[in-house]
Design an enzyme around this catalytic site. Structure first.
Site: not given
Ligand code: BG6
Ligand code: MG
Length: 219
Positions: A11-13, A19, A47-49, A51, A116-118, A120, A147, A171-172
């Site tokens: 996982d990333l964040d 972050t 965490k993990g979900i 935006r 990662s769910a992000s 970014n 997730k 995973e965190d």
């Molecule tokens: C996850 C984070 O990796 O990404 C969440 O744990 C975050 O906190 C989610 O909301 C979505 O990220 P982003 O960067 O797409 O807003």
């Molecule tokens: Mg994470």
């Protein structure tokens, strides 16, 4: 080294980079603007979900309902604040021990991916010059379901050309651990044991951690 683990998905964040705190700070700013305070219990849930899923939890915790249009604007605002907080992003944001651990995994010829769910994730990893470690980076832009659905990890395993059961996920988040378990992956939590009970093992981070140490936790 465990013979069973043939690939590792990170996982990333909160696992590779520090972050998660910036995500939460941006949600705190939004909730303050809306007139309420976020609690640490909500922090864990965020965490993990994705935006939008995070926004829905934030709004629910403040007892606020609003239109889809308003939600879209709020999510964009939060993302702008989040990206602003990453201005001048440098290697300091990489969690302690991560680069040494990635180098060690590489030297064991174990292929790695990010799940990662992000949305970014690629931006952050490129800015930190970390993309070359990974065969595949699956992020929030590449999945239909987030997730605790295992899709992000299943896609990463597909790119690693490995069976789920031979991939280890780090995973965190509770949702991410659930996603990994549902998908049939091995999973180690990064953080506090109390919050991450569902993981097979939990470590506080990668500082001083050897690949062999991690594999031993799974035996
Ligand atoms: C996850 C984070 O990796 O990404 C969440 O744990 C975050 O906190 C989610 O909301 C979505 O990220 P982003 O960067 O797409 O807003
Ligand atoms: Mg994470």
């Amino acid at each position: 080294m465990s013979k069973e683990i043939k690939g590792i998905i990170f996982d990333l964040d909160g696992v590779l980079v520090d972050t998660a705190k910036y995500h939460f700070k941006s949600w705190i700013k939004l909730s303050a603007e809306l007139g309420f305070e976020l609690t640490p219990v909500v922090e864990e849930k965020l965490k993990g979900i994705s935006r939008m899923d995070s926004l829905n939890i934030v709004l629910e915790s403040g007892g606020i309902s609003c239109s889809e249009e308003e939600k879209k604007a709020m999510a964009e605002k939060k993302n702008t604040w989040y990206l602003d907080s990453l201005e001048g992003l440098d290697n300091d944001v990489i969690l302690e021990g991560v680069l040494s651990f990635l180098d060690a995994v590489k030297s064991h010829n174990i292929p790695m991916a990010v799940g990662s769910a992000s949305k970014n994730a690629t931006t952050i990893l490129s800015r930190l010059d970390m993309t070359d470690y990974f065969v595949s980076i699956i992020d929030g832009n590449h999945v239909q379901k987030t997730k605790p659905d295992p899709e992000v990890f299943v896609n990463a395993a597909r790119d690693l050309q490995l069976e789920e059961a031979s991939c280890l996920v780090f995973e965190d988040s509770q949702k991410g651990i659930l996603a990994a378990k549902t998908g049939g992956f091995r999973v180690i939590g990064i953080g506090e044991k109390t919050a991450l009970k569902e993981a097979e093992a939990v470590i506080s981070g990668f500082q001083g951690v050897k690949v062999e140490d991690v594999m031993a936790l799974l035996n």
